[in-house]
Design a protein around this motif. Sequence first.
Motif, short mmCIF file in Angstrom:
data_model
loop_
_atom_site.label_atom_id
_atom_site.label_comp_id
_atom_site.label_asym_id
_atom_site.label_seq_id
_atom_site.Cartn_x
_atom_site.Cartn_y
_atom_site.Cartn_z
N UNK A 238 -1.71 16.39 -4.34
CA UNK A 238 -3.00 15.79 -4.71
C UNK A 238 -3.08 15.58 -6.23
N UNK B 27 -1.13 2.73 -11.60
CA UNK B 27 -0.91 1.63 -10.66
C UNK B 27 -2.27 1.02 -10.31
N UNK B 28 -2.56 -0.14 -10.86
CA UNK B 28 -3.83 -0.79 -10.55
C UNK B 28 -3.74 -1.48 -9.20
N UNK B 29 -4.85 -1.49 -8.47
CA UNK B 29 -4.82 -2.19 -7.18
C UNK B 29 -6.09 -3.01 -6.99
N UNK C 75 -1.01 4.82 -0.59
CA UNK C 75 -2.24 4.70 0.18
C UNK C 75 -1.91 4.69 1.67
N UNK D 221 -9.63 -2.29 -12.47
CA UNK D 221 -8.26 -1.78 -12.39
C UNK D 221 -7.59 -1.80 -13.76
N UNK E 213 -13.93 -3.82 -2.83
CA UNK E 213 -14.21 -2.38 -2.88
C UNK E 213 -14.86 -1.94 -4.17
N UNK E 214 -15.71 -2.80 -4.71
CA UNK E 214 -16.52 -2.36 -5.86
C UNK E 214 -17.51 -1.32 -5.36
N UNK F 278 -0.43 12.83 -7.21
CA UNK F 278 -0.70 11.44 -6.84
C UNK F 278 -1.87 10.87 -7.65
N UNK F 279 -2.85 11.73 -7.96
CA UNK F 279 -3.98 11.25 -8.76
C UNK F 279 -3.52 10.81 -10.13
N UNK G 47 1.45 2.79 -3.92
CA UNK G 47 0.63 3.88 -4.50
C UNK G 47 0.31 4.95 -3.45
N UNK H 28 0.81 -1.22 0.00
CA UNK H 28 0.00 0.00 0.00
C UNK H 28 0.85 1.27 0.00
N UNK I 276 -8.14 -5.28 -4.06
CA UNK I 276 -8.20 -5.39 -2.60
C UNK I 276 -8.81 -6.73 -2.16
N UNK J 153 -1.41 7.45 -9.66
CA UNK J 153 -2.23 6.28 -9.31
C UNK J 153 -2.96 5.70 -10.51
N UNK J 154 -3.18 6.53 -11.53
CA UNK J 154 -3.83 5.99 -12.73
C UNK J 154 -2.98 4.89 -13.37
#
Lengths: 218, 255
Positions: free
Chosen positions: B80, B90-92, B55, B161, B98-99, B83-84, B53, B50, B94, B87-88
């Motif tokens: 902000x 880096x797929x994650x 998190x 993702x 978390x759908x 990082x946005x 990315x 975590x 969980x 993060x596009x």
Amino acid sequence: MGLDFSVVPPFFDALLTGALWTVAITISAAVLSFFGGILFAVIALYAPWPIRYPFRLFAWLFMGTPLLLQLFLIYFGLIQIGVDLPAFVAGVIGLGLHFAVYNSDIIQAGILAVDKGQYEGARTLGLSRGQTLRKVVVPQAIRSVVPPIGNNMIALLKDSALVSVIGVTELTLSSQMAISRTFRPFEFYVAAAACYYVINLGLEAGLRRIERRIQIAR
Amino acid sequence: MTGNPIINIRHAAKSYGSLEVLKDISLQVTKGQIVAIIGPSGSGKSTLLRAINDLDPLTSGEVWLEDEQVNKPLPPRQYETHINKVRQNIGMVFQHFNLFPHLTVRENITLAPKMLKGITGAQAEELAVEQLTKVGMLDRIDYYPSQLSGGQKQRVAIARALAMKPKVMLFDEATSALDPELVEEVNLVMKQLAEEHMTMIIVTHEMGFAQDVCDRVLFMDQGVVVEEGPPDVIFKNPANERTRNFLRKHLRGRN
């Protein structure tokens, strides 16, 4: 003097018009209180303190004072500072803001109850804080609080009778006007109560439909 | 190691007060590599994942995605935006999917691409169809998450993702919350990604899967990488006593 409900039918038109005004006021104020409630909830939770603290004062004002007083203030009081609102508009604003503050409390709880994983799922995809709030968190919060918001809307319908005191000819004032001509309070108050009951049934049916529709999407 | 790393973690450390959960960890992952991170719970493996990315931000150390520092020190606002964007890529995935429960499978997949990549409705539809076909969930495109099994949810989460076309995929115990009979369908999707040479970092308790699919295995314990190497070495001939103990407990009952 016995009861005689035959005095009511001649006033059907007046009562119906009054009932329609009640519906119009309720729907307008409900829409205002719903979107206002979302806005207030987001302000209360996320706005920087120079906005948040004055807002708390405002919220306290609306929760801690009688709705009747608020209506008087908006309709009769604001004229002194040059804001002359039509009675209907003043009524909608008063009812709408009053219930927006109550809805805001409920929606805040709904927002806080959204699972942390939802934020993480959204932020991980690259959504900003604002986008996450708008597209993921708030829609879910709203869905989870539909029942208590619905209860507020039913309370709003009933409290809409208060705007009769600032001269909006809604259901309660219409029946009072009929009473002043016929001196038959019992018959007309019962007739008005029946009208409120019918409107209430419609409102509840609408709320149930919304609840059913969102059931699956939670 | 060959090629420039896609993910480069340098001297990662993290502590909560006096509790050190990550202690000076460095890790490079090159394009197409599949790395498994194993270890007992509380070893810091999820925290490390975590941190990639941001998190769970590191206390010190750097994370790089190719030539861009993920956890770049920036003023909040610039950070902000930064990082946005990062993060596009880096797929994650969980443990608990978390759908987004208020959106259909289609909308779950197209939400972020539509908002962030400015694609049209038709392109979004195409993307949803493409990604759902890949994970074998096309026939559920109009369903809501609540109407899917755990395995199906996780496959949709993987598709979501992938729809951002990430450079690397992170899996945080993607099958741990699933009923045993549903694990395989998710493993199959991950294997397929491996065959397509997707770069993946996988935190897992599935030793068999790690052994079959991964190029490298890291064994973590108490915030450090105790041992790392190819799966054959780690699983069949671990050098470290702690690795041996962990594997003995975990592999008991298998075979």
